[in-house]
Design a protein around this motif. Sequence first.
Motif, PDB file in Angstrom:
ATOM      1  N   PRO A  36      -1.030  -2.549 -10.658  1.00 20.35           N
ATOM      2  CA  PRO A  36      -1.802  -2.056  -9.517  1.00 20.35           C
ATOM      3  C   PRO A  36      -1.937  -3.187  -8.497  1.00 20.35           C
ATOM      4  O   PRO A  36      -2.292  -4.308  -8.865  1.00 20.35           O
ATOM      5  N   TYR A  37      -1.648  -2.889  -7.217  1.00 13.16           N
ATOM      6  CA  TYR A  37      -1.746  -3.949  -6.211  1.00 13.16           C
ATOM      7  C   TYR A  37      -2.183  -3.443  -4.841  1.00 13.16           C
ATOM      8  O   TYR A  37      -2.123  -4.171  -3.845  1.00 13.16           O
ATOM      9  N   VAL A  38      -2.641  -2.198  -4.743  1.00 15.49           N
ATOM     10  CA  VAL A  38      -3.047  -1.656  -3.448  1.00 15.49           C
ATOM     11  C   VAL A  38      -4.458  -2.132  -3.115  1.00 15.49           C
ATOM     12  O   VAL A  38      -5.375  -1.978  -3.922  1.00 15.49           O
ATOM     13  N   ASP A  39      -4.630  -2.714  -1.919  1.00 10.60           N
ATOM     14  CA  ASP A  39      -5.960  -3.190  -1.542  1.00 10.60           C
ATOM     15  C   ASP A  39      -6.833  -2.017  -1.090  1.00 10.60           C
ATOM     16  O   ASP A  39      -6.359  -0.901  -0.861  1.00 10.60           O
ATOM     17  N   THR A  40      -8.120  -2.283  -0.985  1.00 10.00           N
ATOM     18  CA  THR A  40      -9.094  -1.222  -0.714  1.00 10.00           C
ATOM     19  C   THR A  40      -8.791  -0.489   0.586  1.00 10.00           C
ATOM     20  O   THR A  40      -8.874   0.749   0.659  1.00 10.00           O
ATOM     21  N   ARG A  41      -8.418  -1.210   1.602  1.00 15.96           N
ATOM     22  CA  ARG A  41      -8.148  -0.589   2.897  1.00 15.96           C
ATOM     23  C   ARG A  41      -6.964   0.360   2.811  1.00 15.96           C
ATOM     24  O   ARG A  41      -7.019   1.499   3.280  1.00 15.96           O
ATOM     25  N   ASP A  42      -5.867  -0.107   2.218  1.00 20.42           N
ATOM     26  CA  ASP A  42      -4.682   0.744   2.104  1.00 20.42           C
ATOM     27  C   ASP A  42      -4.953   1.948   1.209  1.00 20.42           C
ATOM     28  O   ASP A  42      -4.439   3.041   1.448  1.00 20.42           O
ATOM     29  N   LEU A  43      -5.756   1.740   0.169  1.00 18.62           N
ATOM     30  CA  LEU A  43      -6.041   2.827  -0.774  1.00 18.62           C
ATOM     31  C   LEU A  43      -6.759   3.985  -0.081  1.00 18.62           C
ATOM     32  O   LEU A  43      -6.483   5.157  -0.362  1.00 18.62           O
ATOM     33  N   THR A  44      -7.657   3.675   0.852  1.00 15.28           N
ATOM     34  CA  THR A  44      -8.425   4.722   1.522  1.00 15.28           C
ATOM     35  C   THR A  44      -7.629   5.429   2.605  1.00 15.28           C
ATOM     36  O   THR A  44      -8.037   6.506   3.063  1.00 15.28           O
ATOM     37  N   THR A  45      -6.512   4.852   3.032  1.00 10.60           N
ATOM     38  CA  THR A  45      -5.727   5.454   4.118  1.00 10.60           C
ATOM     39  C   THR A  45      -4.378   6.000   3.638  1.00 10.60           C
ATOM     40  O   THR A  45      -3.558   6.394   4.468  1.00 10.60           O
ATOM     41  N   MET A  46      -4.159   6.048   2.335  1.00  5.74           N
ATOM     42  CA  MET A  46      -2.873   6.509   1.826  1.00  5.74           C
ATOM     43  C   MET A  46      -2.714   8.012   2.063  1.00  5.74           C
ATOM     44  O   MET A  46      -3.687   8.765   2.024  1.00  5.74           O
ATOM     45  N   PRO A  47      -1.475   8.469   2.310  1.00  3.08           N
ATOM     46  CA  PRO A  47      -1.229   9.904   2.487  1.00  3.08           C
ATOM     47  C   PRO A  47      -1.629  10.713   1.266  1.00  3.08           C
ATOM     48  O   PRO A  47      -1.769  10.181   0.155  1.00  3.08           O
ATOM     49  N   ALA A  48      -1.787  12.018   1.467  1.00  5.83           N
ATOM     50  CA  ALA A  48      -2.287  12.904   0.415  1.00  5.83           C
ATOM     51  C   ALA A  48      -1.423  12.873  -0.830  1.00  5.83           C
ATOM     52  O   ALA A  48      -1.918  13.040  -1.957  1.00  5.83           O
ATOM     53  N   GLU A  49      -0.113  12.650  -0.662  1.00  9.85           N
ATOM     54  CA  GLU A  49       0.792  12.644  -1.815  1.00  9.85           C
ATOM     55  C   GLU A  49       0.374  11.616  -2.861  1.00  9.85           C
ATOM     56  O   GLU A  49       0.501  11.842  -4.070  1.00  9.85           O
ATOM     57  N   PHE A  50      -0.135  10.469  -2.413  1.00  6.93           N
ATOM     58  CA  PHE A  50      -0.502   9.406  -3.350  1.00  6.93           C
ATOM     59  C   PHE A  50      -1.762   9.733  -4.139  1.00  6.93           C
ATOM     60  O   PHE A  50      -2.012   9.125  -5.177  1.00  6.93           O
ATOM     61  N   ARG A  51      -2.561  10.658  -3.657  1.00  7.15           N
ATOM     62  CA  ARG A  51      -3.800  10.986  -4.357  1.00  7.15           C
ATOM     63  C   ARG A  51      -3.539  11.755  -5.653  1.00  7.15           C
ATOM     64  O   ARG A  51      -4.461  11.962  -6.446  1.00  7.15           O
ATOM     65  N   HIS A  52      -2.306  12.166  -5.877  1.00  9.71           N
ATOM     66  CA  HIS A  52      -1.945  12.820  -7.128  1.00  9.71           C
ATOM     67  C   HIS A  52      -1.574  11.801  -8.204  1.00  9.71           C
ATOM     68  O   HIS A  52      -1.492  12.150  -9.381  1.00  9.71           O
ATOM     69  N   GLU A  53      -1.342  10.557  -7.811  1.00  8.91           N
ATOM     70  CA  GLU A  53      -0.986   9.523  -8.781  1.00  8.91           C
ATOM     71  C   GLU A  53      -2.259   8.925  -9.370  1.00  8.91           C
ATOM     72  O   GLU A  53      -3.320   8.924  -8.737  1.00  8.91           O
ATOM     73  N   PRO A  54      -2.189   8.391 -10.595  1.00  7.88           N
ATOM     74  CA  PRO A  54      -3.398   7.846 -11.240  1.00  7.88           C
ATOM     75  C   PRO A  54      -3.964   6.661 -10.471  1.00  7.88           C
ATOM     76  O   PRO A  54      -3.256   5.678 -10.230  1.00  7.88           O
ATOM     77  N   SER A  55      -5.226   6.744 -10.082  1.00  3.71           N
ATOM     78  CA  SER A  55      -5.844   5.666  -9.301  1.00  3.71           C
ATOM     79  C   SER A  55      -5.865   4.356 -10.077  1.00  3.71           C
ATOM     80  O   SER A  55      -5.807   3.272  -9.479  1.00  3.71           O
ATOM     81  N   LEU A  56      -5.930   4.450 -11.401  1.00  2.00           N
ATOM     82  CA  LEU A  56      -5.922   3.250 -12.239  1.00  2.00           C
ATOM     83  C   LEU A  56      -4.664   2.414 -12.017  1.00  2.00           C
ATOM     84  O   LEU A  56      -4.697   1.185 -12.153  1.00  2.00           O
ATOM     85  N   ALA A  57      -3.570   3.064 -11.648  1.00  2.00           N
ATOM     86  CA  ALA A  57      -2.295   2.376 -11.468  1.00  2.00           C
ATOM     87  C   ALA A  57      -2.059   1.928 -10.036  1.00  2.00           C
ATOM     88  O   ALA A  57      -1.013   1.337  -9.745  1.00  2.00           O
ATOM     89  N   LEU A  58      -3.007   2.185  -9.141  1.00  2.00           N
ATOM     90  CA  LEU A  58      -2.822   1.851  -7.728  1.00  2.00           C
ATOM     91  C   LEU A  58      -3.771   0.759  -7.251  1.00  2.00           C
ATOM     92  O   LEU A  58      -3.351  -0.319  -6.858  1.00  2.00           O
ATOM     93  N   GLY A  59      -5.065   1.049  -7.264  1.00  2.00           N
ATOM     94  CA  GLY A  59      -6.034   0.146  -6.667  1.00  2.00           C
ATOM     95  C   GLY A  59      -6.300  -1.102  -7.489  1.00  2.00           C
ATOM     96  O   GLY A  59      -6.340  -1.065  -8.719  1.00  2.00           O
ATOM     97  N   ALA A  60      -6.495  -2.232  -6.767  1.00  2.00           N
ATOM     98  CA  ALA A  60      -6.764  -3.508  -7.449  1.00  2.00           C
ATOM     99  C   ALA A  60      -7.662  -4.403  -6.613  1.00  2.00           C
ATOM    100  O   ALA A  60      -7.369  -5.571  -6.382  1.00  2.00           O
ATOM    101  N   GLY A  61      -8.758  -3.835  -6.123  1.00  2.00           N
ATOM    102  CA  GLY A  61      -9.752  -4.653  -5.443  1.00  2.00           C
ATOM    103  C   GLY A  61      -9.528  -4.824  -3.956  1.00  2.00           C
ATOM    104  O   GLY A  61      -8.601  -4.271  -3.366  1.00  2.00           O
TER     105      GLY A  61
END
Length: 318
Positions: free
Chosen positions: A221-246
């Motif tokens: 996981p390496y997506v920062d908080t800012r990018d995580l909140t602005t990601m397109p809808a498609e990414f919201r189907h992926e497990p958040s545990l594997a994306l966000g990292a502070g």
Amino acid sequence: MAESLPDASSSTLVLSDEALAEGLITLRDCLRWAASEFHLAGLFYGHGTDSAWDEAVALTLGALHLPWNVDPAVLEARLLPMERARIVALVRARIETRRPLPYLLGEAFFAGFPFSVDERVLIPRSPIAELIEHGFAAWFPDEPPARVLDLCAGSGCIGIATALHLPGCEVDLADISGEALAVARENITRHDVGERVRAVESDLFNGLAGQRYDLIVCNPPYVDTRDLTTMPAEFRHEPSLALGAGADGLDIVRRILREARDYLTDEGVLIVEVGNSDHHLEAAFPEVPFLWLEFERGGQGVFALGAAELDAHAASFA
């Protein structure tokens, strides 16, 4: 007097899915229609395709279980009613739910191989595939690594593809998610590599005591908080545990840099993908000589460090 045509601006012809499927006779018809629908819907592409046309090709071929390099003559093939209905249903689902196409198909290709995927794991798309296809020859020119760790393995695509390209190596797939490891085990079975590949539930290195590897590869996981909140809808189907990292996307990467050396051989190599958080990493560790890799097919934010470099900068990572 000639009969006047209906005013297109005041009436819209809406076909039922059944009527639409009846009108899509050939594979070429389905491709053209799907690409037009995707373009109008304004979908986001980033899970294996990068345009409405490429997405339409992937969907129609996937729906019909045809390989990507199928003979173009098949475009003129007349499809069965059930095949046309399946394509229409998949196009509708892709647009209405914004689920990434690999989840709809249950499959994604990585480094030339198919992998089973669903919402328990990220969809394989790492540029590390190119390194696998070349056998990590830049670091192992004489003989391939004997033991490889795929850390934060998810579906297991990186480690299993490595095992398939390097048939002499042994691979551990480590992930904190038991659900993700269930998918990884499906892929181990699918590719019949169970004698050389094992899945281990582990919070990074915590479950790997005493192990040493010639190569550790990680897409954490390496997506920062800012990018995580602005990601397109498609990414919201992926497990958040594997994306966000502070806040800066480096919560997991800092731990990896601090602990990896204890699990590498003296000539070992660590390869980690940090994507758009690469600038955060350089700002956090300006004294560390990260080797940023370049890829023929595109991609960024993948670095390599050798065991000696990890030793030399251990104080920075503490």
